[in-house]
Write a protein that holds these residues in place. Structure first.
Motif, PDB file in Angstrom:
ATOM      1  N   MET A  73       0.807  -1.230   0.000  1.00  0.00           N
ATOM      2  CA  MET A  73       0.000   0.000   0.000  1.00  0.00           C
ATOM      3  C   MET A  73       0.840   1.279   0.000  1.00  0.00           C
ATOM      4  O   MET A  73       0.312   2.356   0.289  1.00  0.00           O
ATOM      5  CB  MET A  73      -0.924  -0.003   1.229  1.00  0.00           C
ATOM      6  CG  MET A  73      -1.866  -1.180   1.309  1.00  0.00           C
ATOM      7  SD  MET A  73      -3.103  -1.013   2.620  1.00  0.00           S
ATOM      8  CE  MET A  73      -2.064  -1.063   4.075  1.00  0.00           C
ATOM      9  N   LYS A  74       2.130   1.179  -0.334  1.00  0.00           N
ATOM     10  CA  LYS A  74       3.023   2.328  -0.187  1.00  0.00           C
ATOM     11  C   LYS A  74       2.573   3.564  -0.960  1.00  0.00           C
ATOM     12  O   LYS A  74       2.830   4.699  -0.542  1.00  0.00           O
ATOM     13  CB  LYS A  74       4.445   1.940  -0.580  1.00  0.00           C
ATOM     14  CG  LYS A  74       4.587   1.414  -2.000  1.00  0.00           C
ATOM     15  CD  LYS A  74       5.988   0.863  -2.213  1.00  0.00           C
ATOM     16  CE  LYS A  74       6.122   0.193  -3.580  1.00  0.00           C
ATOM     17  NZ  LYS A  74       7.436  -0.462  -3.740  1.00  0.00           N
ATOM     18  N   ASP A  75       1.904   3.368  -2.089  1.00  0.00           N
ATOM     19  CA  ASP A  75       1.437   4.517  -2.875  1.00  0.00           C
ATOM     20  C   ASP A  75       0.079   5.030  -2.399  1.00  0.00           C
ATOM     21  O   ASP A  75      -0.426   6.026  -2.926  1.00  0.00           O
ATOM     22  CB  ASP A  75       1.357   4.137  -4.361  1.00  0.00           C
ATOM     23  CG  ASP A  75       2.724   3.811  -4.939  1.00  0.00           C
ATOM     24  OD1 ASP A  75       3.710   4.439  -4.509  1.00  0.00           O
ATOM     25  OD2 ASP A  75       2.806   2.910  -5.811  1.00  0.00           O
ATOM     26  N   TYR A  76      -0.512   4.323  -1.439  1.00  0.00           N
ATOM     27  CA  TYR A  76      -1.847   4.665  -0.949  1.00  0.00           C
ATOM     28  C   TYR A  76      -1.800   5.266   0.455  1.00  0.00           C
ATOM     29  O   TYR A  76      -2.690   6.008   0.859  1.00  0.00           O
ATOM     30  CB  TYR A  76      -2.703   3.391  -0.945  1.00  0.00           C
ATOM     31  CG  TYR A  76      -4.173   3.599  -0.668  1.00  0.00           C
ATOM     32  CD1 TYR A  76      -4.985   4.295  -1.561  1.00  0.00           C
ATOM     33  CD2 TYR A  76      -4.751   3.081   0.491  1.00  0.00           C
ATOM     34  CE1 TYR A  76      -6.346   4.472  -1.312  1.00  0.00           C
ATOM     35  CE2 TYR A  76      -6.108   3.247   0.745  1.00  0.00           C
ATOM     36  CZ  TYR A  76      -6.893   3.942  -0.161  1.00  0.00           C
ATOM     37  OH  TYR A  76      -8.233   4.113   0.089  1.00  0.00           O
ATOM     38  N   LEU A  77      -0.739   4.945   1.184  1.00  0.00           N
ATOM     39  CA  LEU A  77      -0.633   5.371   2.577  1.00  0.00           C
ATOM     40  C   LEU A  77      -0.129   6.810   2.699  1.00  0.00           C
ATOM     41  O   LEU A  77       0.651   7.282   1.878  1.00  0.00           O
ATOM     42  CB  LEU A  77       0.317   4.451   3.347  1.00  0.00           C
ATOM     43  CG  LEU A  77      -0.084   2.980   3.478  1.00  0.00           C
ATOM     44  CD1 LEU A  77       1.063   2.187   4.102  1.00  0.00           C
ATOM     45  CD2 LEU A  77      -1.354   2.825   4.297  1.00  0.00           C
ATOM     46  N   ASP A  78      -0.556   7.471   3.760  1.00  0.00           N
ATOM     47  CA  ASP A  78      -0.059   8.807   4.081  1.00  0.00           C
ATOM     48  C   ASP A  78       1.100   8.742   5.066  1.00  0.00           C
ATOM     49  O   ASP A  78       1.985   9.595   5.052  1.00  0.00           O
ATOM     50  CB  ASP A  78      -1.181   9.663   4.693  1.00  0.00           C
ATOM     51  CG  ASP A  78      -2.304   9.915   3.704  1.00  0.00           C
ATOM     52  OD1 ASP A  78      -2.024  10.453   2.617  1.00  0.00           O
ATOM     53  OD2 ASP A  78      -3.468   9.572   4.013  1.00  0.00           O
ATOM     54  N   ALA A  79       1.074   7.724   5.950  1.00  0.00           N
ATOM     55  CA  ALA A  79       2.105   7.644   6.988  1.00  0.00           C
ATOM     56  C   ALA A  79       1.990   6.313   7.719  1.00  0.00           C
ATOM     57  O   ALA A  79       1.069   5.523   7.492  1.00  0.00           O
ATOM     58  CB  ALA A  79       1.946   8.794   7.983  1.00  0.00           C
ATOM     59  N   VAL A  80       2.952   6.086   8.603  1.00  0.00           N
ATOM     60  CA  VAL A  80       2.898   4.981   9.561  1.00  0.00           C
ATOM     61  C   VAL A  80       2.845   5.594  10.949  1.00  0.00           C
ATOM     62  O   VAL A  80       3.598   6.520  11.255  1.00  0.00           O
ATOM     63  CB  VAL A  80       4.135   4.059   9.423  1.00  0.00           C
ATOM     64  CG1 VAL A  80       4.231   3.105  10.615  1.00  0.00           C
ATOM     65  CG2 VAL A  80       4.068   3.274   8.122  1.00  0.00           C
ATOM     66  N   TYR A  81       1.927   5.103  11.794  1.00  0.00           N
ATOM     67  CA  TYR A  81       1.853   5.554  13.179  1.00  0.00           C
ATOM     68  C   TYR A  81       2.547   4.515  14.058  1.00  0.00           C
ATOM     69  O   TYR A  81       2.135   3.356  14.111  1.00  0.00           O
ATOM     70  CB  TYR A  81       0.407   5.689  13.661  1.00  0.00           C
ATOM     71  CG  TYR A  81      -0.396   6.802  13.034  1.00  0.00           C
ATOM     72  CD1 TYR A  81       0.173   7.737  12.175  1.00  0.00           C
ATOM     73  CD2 TYR A  81      -1.758   6.927  13.303  1.00  0.00           C
ATOM     74  CE1 TYR A  81      -0.567   8.754  11.610  1.00  0.00           C
ATOM     75  CE2 TYR A  81      -2.521   7.942  12.742  1.00  0.00           C
ATOM     76  CZ  TYR A  81      -1.923   8.851  11.890  1.00  0.00           C
ATOM     77  OH  TYR A  81      -2.672   9.861  11.319  1.00  0.00           O
ATOM     78  N   ASP A  82       3.622   4.928  14.713  1.00  0.00           N
ATOM     79  CA  ASP A  82       4.311   4.066  15.669  1.00  0.00           C
ATOM     80  C   ASP A  82       3.775   4.416  17.049  1.00  0.00           C
ATOM     81  O   ASP A  82       4.036   5.500  17.574  1.00  0.00           O
ATOM     82  CB  ASP A  82       5.816   4.303  15.574  1.00  0.00           C
ATOM     83  CG  ASP A  82       6.596   3.356  16.470  1.00  0.00           C
ATOM     84  OD1 ASP A  82       5.984   2.446  17.063  1.00  0.00           O
ATOM     85  OD2 ASP A  82       7.820   3.536  16.614  1.00  0.00           O
ATOM     86  N   VAL A  83       3.015   3.498  17.645  1.00  0.00           N
ATOM     87  CA  VAL A  83       2.273   3.773  18.877  1.00  0.00           C
ATOM     88  C   VAL A  83       2.817   2.926  20.026  1.00  0.00           C
ATOM     89  O   VAL A  83       2.997   1.714  19.891  1.00  0.00           O
ATOM     90  CB  VAL A  83       0.771   3.473  18.681  1.00  0.00           C
ATOM     91  CG1 VAL A  83      -0.011   3.740  19.972  1.00  0.00           C
ATOM     92  CG2 VAL A  83       0.208   4.301  17.522  1.00  0.00           C
ATOM     93  N   THR A  84       3.101   3.584  21.145  1.00  0.00           N
ATOM     94  CA  THR A  84       3.551   2.891  22.359  1.00  0.00           C
ATOM     95  C   THR A  84       2.528   3.135  23.461  1.00  0.00           C
ATOM     96  O   THR A  84       2.175   4.281  23.736  1.00  0.00           O
ATOM     97  CB  THR A  84       4.931   3.398  22.808  1.00  0.00           C
ATOM     98  OG1 THR A  84       5.850   3.288  21.713  1.00  0.00           O
ATOM     99  CG2 THR A  84       5.443   2.585  23.989  1.00  0.00           C
TER     100      THR A  84
END
Length: 311
Positions: free
Chosen positions: A164-175
């Protein structure tokens, strides 16, 4: 789906009165994202909803789930139909199947808030063997040994981001850290179950969000594996600070600025009234009760048949 999840949040936020404390960068607007989090209890699934509703993206939440969960009565089929992806561990992981499902979602321009727990199982202090095996594997592979999280697995994360790299806006790294999960000796305890959380045994939940641009994530799996482990090293340092800081004033919180985020009843109460009224009206009549029971029985049977044919 949005109405159902909103009703769930009424109980997990408004009813419990839990304080939700957010650190880092949570955008106000909806985005197509992969959500990566540490995993310690069933409430972790609700945390994703807590963040999504604050972005008006509650209906966009979809999960990567253990394959065995597809047999849950009604819900196994329900999550599959809503874009959930069931995966098997290690050698049985079906990359082609996951890619095909995600491509279908992208082609349909389905809003995506895909929740992945890369550890593959929960961090449970009461099962030290799992933690020891995870640390032993990291040491064997020349990776940093982690204390408060397990060594992450990269396959599902790589497939999701790569597909989905061309579809995603970002990755959320959540702790995520649940306050009150340390015993009198300072040792970490089991995080609250859903029942314990609903019984108001967790006064505050702390959520640290790091929004990561896709351009900052390596594409090849071998390099992404190292990147993902480094992200979990950061999580581990945050959790060491939260649980083990020598200065007691620095414990039970993450570093940096925080916001006490209270969820308005307007976000959840209408859903509770609607679904509660619908269920009550069914259960008040004999025909309604029969329909309710048949829905669970036949819905479960049809759902199990469906996911066995089309996961």
């Amino acid at each position: 789906y949005t109405i159902c999840q909103s009703m769930v949040l009424f109980f997990f936020e408004n009813y419990t009165g839990v304080e939700v404390i957010i650190y880092g960068d949570l955008p106000k607007n909806k985005e197509n994202v992969v959500y990566l989090s540490n995993h310690q209890c069933t409430v972790d699934w609700i945390i994703a909803d807590m963040l999504a509703i604050r972005q008006n993206a509650l209906g966009h939440v979809r999960y990567v789930l253990k394959d065995g969960l597809k047999w849950l009565p009604l819900y196994g089929w329900y999550f599959s139909q809503h874009g959930g992806v069931y995966v098997k561990r290690s050698a049985k992981f079906n990359e082609k199947e996951m890619r095909e499902k995600l491509r279908t979602q992208v082609k349909a321009e389905t809003p995506m808030y895909l929740v992945i727990f890369p550890e593959g199982t929960r961090y449970n202090p009461e099962i030290p063997k799992v933690i020891a095996d995870s640390q032993s594997f990291a040491e064997k592979e020349g990776l940093a040994v982690l204390k408060h999280v397990l060594t992450p697995r990269v396959k599902a994360t790589h497939v999701a981001i790569d597909t989905m790299k061309d579809y995603l806006d970002a990755v959320y790294d959540v702790t995520v850290a649940y306050e009150g999960t340390v015993d009198h000796k300072g040792q970490r305890k089991l995080a609250p179950s859903m029942t314990e959380f609903l019984c108001k045994e967790c006064p505050r939940v702390h959520i640290f969000i790091d929004r990561i641009e896709l351009k900052n994530i390596p594409e090849e799996q071998i390099y992404m594996r190292r990147w993902l482990h480094e992200r979990f090293e950061i999580k581990d340092k945050l959790l060491i600070e939260f649980y083990d800081a020598k200065d007691s004033k620095r414990r039970n919180k993450f570093p940096g600025k925080s916001v006490h985020s209270k969820l308005s009843l307007k976000k959840t109460l209408p859903s509770l009234l609607f679904l509660g009224g619908l269920t009550a009206s069914m259960l008040l009549t004999e025909s309604g009760r029969k329909l309710y029971v048949k829905t669970w029985i036949y819905g479960t049977l049809i759902g199990c048949l469906w996911v066995s044919i089309k996961p």
